[in-house]
Design an enzyme around this catalytic site. Structure first.
Site, mmCIF file in Angstrom:
data_model
loop_
_atom_site.group_PDB
_atom_site.id
_atom_site.type_symbol
_atom_site.label_atom_id
_atom_site.label_comp_id
_atom_site.label_asym_id
_atom_site.label_seq_id
_atom_site.Cartn_x
_atom_site.Cartn_y
_atom_site.Cartn_z
ATOM 1 N N LYS A 113 -75.419 2.514 76.554
ATOM 2 C CA LYS A 113 -75.443 1.641 77.710
ATOM 3 C C LYS A 113 -75.062 2.218 78.718
ATOM 4 O O LYS A 113 -75.546 1.836 80.327
ATOM 5 C CB LYS A 113 -74.966 0.151 77.237
ATOM 6 C CG LYS A 113 -75.557 -0.666 76.504
ATOM 7 C CD LYS A 113 -75.226 -2.127 76.537
ATOM 8 C CE LYS A 113 -76.341 -2.811 75.652
ATOM 9 N NZ LYS A 113 -76.024 -4.202 75.490
ATOM 10 N N LYS A 196 -85.210 0.805 69.055
ATOM 11 C CA LYS A 196 -85.089 -0.560 68.484
ATOM 12 C C LYS A 196 -85.825 -1.396 69.662
ATOM 13 O O LYS A 196 -85.639 -1.112 70.868
ATOM 14 C CB LYS A 196 -83.848 -1.092 68.382
ATOM 15 C CG LYS A 196 -82.922 -1.513 69.394
ATOM 16 C CD LYS A 196 -81.634 -2.343 68.871
ATOM 17 C CE LYS A 196 -81.053 -2.813 70.129
ATOM 18 N NZ LYS A 196 -80.277 -4.140 70.119
ATOM 19 N N LYS A 199 -84.225 -6.664 74.181
ATOM 20 C CA LYS A 199 -84.642 -7.334 75.360
ATOM 21 C C LYS A 199 -84.458 -6.840 76.736
ATOM 22 O O LYS A 199 -84.834 -7.269 77.750
ATOM 23 C CB LYS A 199 -84.203 -8.863 75.016
ATOM 24 C CG LYS A 199 -82.683 -8.901 74.964
ATOM 25 C CD LYS A 199 -82.269 -10.357 75.035
ATOM 26 C CE LYS A 199 -81.285 -10.356 73.814
ATOM 27 N NZ LYS A 199 -80.007 -10.257 73.992
HETATM 28 P P1 ATP Z 1 -79.628 -5.714 74.375
HETATM 29 O O1 ATP Z 1 -81.207 -5.350 74.133
HETATM 30 O O2 ATP Z 1 -79.744 -6.660 75.644
HETATM 31 O O3 ATP Z 1 -78.751 -4.894 74.242
HETATM 32 P P2 ATP Z 1 -79.766 -7.270 71.860
HETATM 33 O O4 ATP Z 1 -80.715 -7.831 71.652
HETATM 34 O O5 ATP Z 1 -79.515 -5.728 71.169
HETATM 35 O O6 ATP Z 1 -79.368 -6.928 73.622
HETATM 36 P P3 ATP Z 1 -77.976 -9.272 71.123
HETATM 37 O O7 ATP Z 1 -78.706 -10.260 71.775
HETATM 38 O O8 ATP Z 1 -76.657 -9.761 70.990
HETATM 39 O O9 ATP Z 1 -78.472 -7.584 71.545
HETATM 40 O O10 ATP Z 1 -78.504 -9.358 69.679
HETATM 41 C C1 ATP Z 1 -78.410 -10.472 68.769
HETATM 42 C C2 ATP Z 1 -78.897 -10.220 67.377
HETATM 43 O O11 ATP Z 1 -80.103 -9.673 67.165
HETATM 44 C C3 ATP Z 1 -77.730 -9.002 66.997
HETATM 45 O O12 ATP Z 1 -77.438 -9.431 65.544
HETATM 46 C C4 ATP Z 1 -78.366 -7.786 66.839
HETATM 47 O O13 ATP Z 1 -78.098 -7.003 65.850
HETATM 48 C C5 ATP Z 1 -79.984 -8.188 66.311
HETATM 49 N N1 ATP Z 1 -81.011 -7.497 66.900
HETATM 50 C C6 ATP Z 1 -81.247 -7.096 68.240
HETATM 51 N N2 ATP Z 1 -82.351 -6.256 68.444
HETATM 52 C C7 ATP Z 1 -82.523 -6.133 67.082
HETATM 53 C C8 ATP Z 1 -83.967 -5.537 66.639
HETATM 54 N N3 ATP Z 1 -84.680 -4.768 67.313
HETATM 55 N N4 ATP Z 1 -83.976 -5.616 65.101
HETATM 56 C C9 ATP Z 1 -83.375 -6.320 64.554
HETATM 57 N N5 ATP Z 1 -82.275 -7.096 65.065
HETATM 58 C C10 ATP Z 1 -81.963 -7.216 66.234
#
Ligand code: ATP
Ligand code: LTN
Length: 336
Positions: A113, A196, A199
């Site tokens: 990040k 991965k 969002k």
């Molecule tokens: P950003 O993309 O803004 O960094 P994020 O989606 O990675 O956000 P969070 O919204 O805090 O972060 O994630 C919420 C949950 O979703 C966490 O448990 C994270 O591990 C899970 N998660 C996020 N992206 C994935 C993915 N692509 N596949 C599986 N689990 C995910």
């Protein structure tokens, strides 16, 4: 056996993706019937990178509504917003004082990040301390997260052990609860299946939002990156795009990876992608319906109020013990 306590958080850094749902929230729904559960919209974590205030406010409520629309029951689970419970930031500071700068610098998420930011906030670096505070305040035994959070959980465990060694056995050392890849713990980007699904990706074709309408979902899957072959088989290394779509189709249809490989093998990718899109649309349809009902009813404020009150009670009791052990003087005020 002692009680199973679950805590997890989701950032309101954007609308939720299919990755958030399949990797995390779907598992929260099952866990809430097996354990005491806390599910938190971690708005303070979202602030570690720049956010537009009005959007952050809207997204915080959106994530809370999506929690419920996905099946979290506020009568069973405690659902709340992180900034409503001051103990999280208070404990975070105390944990920062036993964390080494080197430990924070090593975190992969911080490095990734930080690379994307023009300037890096201190909050982005101490992010894992706030996450550890979230978890440790509730005597959490299990933390359901996607694979990307494994390193943060290891740090949380180290901090809990370090604290306990210095000040006595106060914190429960939590266990990560991460499903295998084939069960959705790492859903990949549709445009670059080596990354991965996220969002905060700048390309909206890379992710499916839980609120995406059916036609948008169809288009995104039709464009999803696969490879030049025709073979539908699970092979993360050589066929990451196809493998990712297989996992998504399997989780959204209940069909096994073997059955999917048998059905679509050698038939080319078009039908496979179409069926994946339809399975996702069918999975999201009831979620989108409930979400709309929640927007119209305005019920979310009351849910978050009750959730914060419940969380505050547990968190402030734990914080008082920690403050005491670290040598802080308790405020003793005799009024009158
Ligand atoms: P950003 O993309 O803004 O960094 P994020 O989606 O990675 O956000 P969070 O919204 O805090 O972060 O994630 C919420 C949950 O979703 C966490 O448990 C994270 O591990 C899970 N998660 C996020 N992206 C994935 C993915 N692509 N596949 C599986 N689990 C995910
Ligand atoms: N860092 C997590 C979100 C998060 C979290 C938590 C997850 C903040 N606090 C406590 C589990 C437990 C992420 O997914 N990016």
């Amino acid at each position: 056996m002692s009680e199973k306590i679950v805590f997890s958080g989701v950032q309101p850094s954007g609308a939720l993706t299919l990755g958030n749902y399949l990797g995390a929230i779907r598992n929260f729904v099952t866990l809430q019937y097996e354990a005491r559960c806390y599910f938190c919209v971690v708005d303070l974590h979202a602030l570690t990178v720049p956010q537009e205030p009005e959007r952050l406010r809207a997204q915080t409520l959106e994530v809370a509504r999506l929690f419920i629309a996905c099946g979290l029951d506020p009568a069973v689970s405690t659902i709340f917003v992180q900034s409503h419970v001051a103990a999280h930031t208070q404990l975070s500071w105390l944990l920062e004082c036993i964390t080494y700068v080197g430990e924070l610098r090593r975190m992969t998420q911080f490095k990734e990040k930080a690379r994307k930011q023009e300037v890096v906030s201190t909050g982005l670096m101490t992010y894992p301390d706030l996450m550890a505070a979230d978890i440790l305040l509730y005597d959490t035994t299990h933390v359901p997260v996607g694979e990307d959070q494994k390193q943060h959980l290891e740090l949380t465990r180290n901090l809990a052990e370090r604290f306990n060694n210095r000040f006595g056995p106060i914190f429960v050392v939590p266990e990560p609860y991460i499903a295998p890849r084939q069960s959705g713990s790492r859903i990949m980007s549709l445009t670059d299946p080596t990354k991965k699904m996220s969002k905060s990706d700048e390309n909206p074709n890379s992710y499916i939002l839980l609120t995406d309408p059916p036609d948008v979902i169809r288009k995104k899957f039709a464009r999803a990156v696969t490879d030049n072959g025709r073979e539908v088989r699970y092979d993360e290394k050589n066929k990451p795009g196809v493998s990712n779509l297989m996992v998504i189709l399997s989780l959204c249809s209940g069909r096994s990876l073997e059955e999917i490989a048998r059905t679509y093998n050698s038939s080319g990718y078009a039908q496979f992608k179409k069926d994946t899109a339809e399975a996702v649309i069918a999975t999201l349809e009831p979620i989108q319906r409930r979400y709309q009902e929640l927007v119209e009813s305005g019920a979310i404020d009351q849910v978050l109020c009750v959730g914060a009150a419940r969380a505050r009670q547990v968190a402030s009791a734990k914080l008082a013990v920690v403050q005491d052990r670290m040598g802080l003087v308790r405020a003793q005020c005799n009024e009158g």
